[in-house]
Design a protein around this motif. Structure first.
Motif, PDB file in Angstrom:
ATOM      1  N   ASP A  69       0.737  -1.190  -0.162  1.00 57.92           N
ATOM      2  CA  ASP A  69      -0.107   0.073  -0.166  1.00 57.92           C
ATOM      3  C   ASP A  69       1.010   1.139   0.196  1.00 57.92           C
ATOM      4  O   ASP A  69       0.515   2.274   0.828  1.00 57.92           O
ATOM      5  N   ARG A  70       1.848   1.268  -0.830  1.00 57.99           N
ATOM      6  CA  ARG A  70       2.812   2.514  -0.859  1.00 57.99           C
ATOM      7  C   ARG A  70       2.421   3.139  -2.226  1.00 57.99           C
ATOM      8  O   ARG A  70       2.645   2.281  -3.315  1.00 57.99           O
ATOM      9  N   ILE A  75       2.973  13.526  -5.042  1.00 62.25           N
ATOM     10  CA  ILE A  75       1.818  14.124  -4.194  1.00 62.25           C
ATOM     11  C   ILE A  75       0.643  13.323  -4.746  1.00 62.25           C
ATOM     12  O   ILE A  75       0.276  13.242  -5.774  1.00 62.25           O
ATOM     13  N   GLY A  76       0.134  12.453  -3.782  1.00 61.99           N
ATOM     14  CA  GLY A  76      -0.780  11.690  -3.929  1.00 61.99           C
ATOM     15  C   GLY A  76      -2.324  12.229  -3.873  1.00 61.99           C
ATOM     16  O   GLY A  76      -2.511  13.491  -3.535  1.00 61.99           O
ATOM     17  N   PRO A  77      -3.137  11.425  -3.945  1.00 65.06           N
ATOM     18  CA  PRO A  77      -4.652  11.819  -4.043  1.00 65.06           C
ATOM     19  C   PRO A  77      -5.080  12.466  -2.659  1.00 65.06           C
ATOM     20  O   PRO A  77      -6.078  13.196  -2.643  1.00 65.06           O
ATOM     21  N   THR A  78      -4.492  12.246  -1.572  1.00 63.90           N
ATOM     22  CA  THR A  78      -4.999  12.360  -0.213  1.00 63.90           C
ATOM     23  C   THR A  78      -4.919  13.823  -0.232  1.00 63.90           C
ATOM     24  O   THR A  78      -5.744  14.493   0.387  1.00 63.90           O
ATOM     25  N   TYR A  79      -3.856  14.695  -0.427  1.00 67.30           N
ATOM     26  CA  TYR A  79      -3.731  16.082  -0.184  1.00 67.30           C
ATOM     27  C   TYR A  79      -3.369  16.683  -1.436  1.00 67.30           C
ATOM     28  O   TYR A  79      -2.955  17.739  -1.439  1.00 67.30           O
ATOM     29  N   TYR A  80      -3.382  16.204  -2.506  1.00 70.62           N
ATOM     30  CA  TYR A  80      -3.269  16.728  -3.813  1.00 70.62           C
ATOM     31  C   TYR A  80      -3.989  18.160  -3.845  1.00 70.62           C
ATOM     32  O   TYR A  80      -3.223  19.226  -4.139  1.00 70.62           O
ATOM     33  N   LEU A  81      -5.145  18.205  -3.756  1.00 69.40           N
ATOM     34  CA  LEU A  81      -6.348  19.314  -3.814  1.00 69.40           C
ATOM     35  C   LEU A  81      -5.604  20.573  -2.831  1.00 69.40           C
ATOM     36  O   LEU A  81      -5.585  21.793  -3.003  1.00 69.40           O
ATOM     37  N   VAL A  82      -5.468  20.098  -1.551  1.00 69.99           N
ATOM     38  CA  VAL A  82      -5.033  21.067  -0.682  1.00 69.99           C
ATOM     39  C   VAL A  82      -3.599  21.723  -1.166  1.00 69.99           C
ATOM     40  O   VAL A  82      -3.199  22.852  -0.879  1.00 69.99           O
ATOM     41  N   PHE A 139       4.461  18.380   1.524  1.00 73.64           N
ATOM     42  CA  PHE A 139       3.166  17.669   1.177  1.00 73.64           C
ATOM     43  C   PHE A 139       3.477  16.026   0.800  1.00 73.64           C
ATOM     44  O   PHE A 139       2.793  15.074   1.067  1.00 73.64           O
ATOM     45  N   ALA A 140       5.001  16.034   0.198  1.00 73.96           N
ATOM     46  CA  ALA A 140       5.186  14.652  -0.314  1.00 73.96           C
ATOM     47  C   ALA A 140       5.664  13.659   0.840  1.00 73.96           C
ATOM     48  O   ALA A 140       5.355  12.591   0.933  1.00 73.96           O
ATOM     49  N   VAL A 141       6.147  14.691   1.863  1.00 78.38           N
ATOM     50  CA  VAL A 141       6.702  13.797   3.208  1.00 78.38           C
ATOM     51  C   VAL A 141       5.315  13.317   3.999  1.00 78.38           C
ATOM     52  O   VAL A 141       5.086  12.000   4.359  1.00 78.38           O
ATOM     53  N   LEU A 142       4.227  14.326   3.850  1.00 76.04           N
ATOM     54  CA  LEU A 142       3.084  13.814   4.483  1.00 76.04           C
ATOM     55  C   LEU A 142       2.410  12.820   3.843  1.00 76.04           C
ATOM     56  O   LEU A 142       1.855  11.750   4.457  1.00 76.04           O
ATOM     57  N   GLU A 143       2.271  12.712   2.438  1.00 76.29           N
ATOM     58  CA  GLU A 143       1.777  11.451   1.864  1.00 76.29           C
ATOM     59  C   GLU A 143       2.625  10.327   1.861  1.00 76.29           C
ATOM     60  O   GLU A 143       1.849   9.195   2.244  1.00 76.29           O
ATOM     61  N   ARG A 144       4.132  10.312   1.996  1.00 76.06           N
ATOM     62  CA  ARG A 144       4.812   9.014   2.223  1.00 76.06           C
ATOM     63  C   ARG A 144       4.503   8.468   3.390  1.00 76.06           C
ATOM     64  O   ARG A 144       4.676   7.340   3.804  1.00 76.06           O
TER      65      ARG A 144
END
Length: 316
Positions: A69-70, A75-82, A139-144
């Motif tokens: 599940d990696r 930038i993934g979909p979770t925070y992309y719009l933010v 945001f990349a760190v938050l996603e990863r």
């Protein structure tokens, strides 16, 4: 199974946490064996079926990412719009604001007055790159790391009452208010901290201190009224003829005094003019005044014309 499957499983397990490797290896081998066996019953030879199955499974690194599940994205979909909205908001005014400040500071330095515009533009571009890099990195760190920001979930209550076609966005409004706020703050600050050195540790105000008797408070009041206009524009969502009229009045209320004061040599502090020898050489001061006056007229005319065009479009 041949060594081809062994190599595929080994390549997949390289990107899998050690505690899960045995489990995933057994599951993956069983899946490959079942798929190969299913294709072999159709008359294909085992070697060909195995190659087709592994090709269908795809890149082992991508398969490993699915098992764990990696996300294989910056930038993934979770925070992309933010991320997108924040980045657009910051880029809409921060680089330009910093660039203007640096340009003004450079312009007060007689040794580099000619390079003020270039320095301001270069700084604005640098700031834009830095903002893009650091915001994306965060945001990349938050996603990863699957870090939760506890953002409120979307609900149907957030849907607009009807179709909305806004001419004036929040980003535009924030940028405009940011510039106006900067200008409002700068007018009093330049009186005590202009970065134009005087004798000792003092600073020379760029604008004539005598203007505090009326004109500078008047201009600040016009700028504050312009902030209120930006808020009214955002609430309306589009240009109306009433907003066009108010915008024109505020533009003229600011531009006419500035043009008159600059044309009559009353805008700049005489001590600043005397401080920089290049201003007193030839027609340099007249040239500066002409540039300020022409630029002010063009900006005002453009802003008024732009508001009229948008008001016409809004009616259609």
């Amino acid at each position: 199974m041949t060594s081809l499957t062994d190599r595929y499983v080994a390549a997949t397990l390289r990107a899998v946490p050690a505690p899960r490797r045995d489990e995933i290896a057994s599951e993956l081998r069983a899946s490959i064996e079942d798929m190969v066996e299913g294709r072999s019953t159709d008359g294909r030879d085992t070697v060909t079926a195995e190659r087709e199955v592994l090709t269908e499974l795809g890149d082992p690194a991508q398969l490993a990412a699915r098992y764990t599940d990696r996300r294989l994205q910056l930038i993934g979909p979770t925070y992309y719009l933010v991320w997108e909205r924040l980045l657009k908001l910051l880029l809409s005014f921060v680089p330009a604001t910093v660039g203007i400040i640096v340009g003004l500071l450079e312009a007060t330095d007689g040794e580099n007055a000619g390079g003020a515009v270039g320095e301001g533009v270069a700084t604005a571009l640098t700031v834009a790159v830095q903002i893009t890099f650091w915001v994306t990195l965060v945001f990349a760190v938050l996603e990863r790391t699957n870090t939760s920001l506890n953002l409120p979930s979307w609900t149907v209550d957030q849907l607009p009452e009807g179709p909305v076609d806004r001419q004036i966005t929040l980003t535009d409004t924030a940028a405009a208010i940011g510039f106006l706020a900067l200008f409002i703050v700068y007018l009093p600050i330049q009186h005590v901290r202009s970065f134009v050195p005087a004798d000792g540790d003092d600073n020379l105000p760029i604008l004539d201190p005598a203007l505090w008797g009326f004109w500078l408070p008047f201009l600040i009041a016009v700028l504050v009224a312009s902030v209120a206009l930006e808020i009214a524009k955002y609430r309306a969502g589009r240009w109306t003829w009433r907003l066009v009229a108010v915008n024109a009045v505020l533009n003229l209320a600011f531009a006419v005094p500035v043009i008159w004061l600059m044309s009559t040599d009353r805008l700049l502090n005489p001590d600043v003019v005397a401080r920089f020898e290049w201003l007193g050489e030839g027609d340099n001061l007249t040239t500066v005044a002409t540039v300020v006056v022409v630029s002010t007229i063009l900006i005002v005319l453009w802003d008024i014309a732009d508001s009229v065009v948008k008001a016409v479009r809004a009616r259609h």
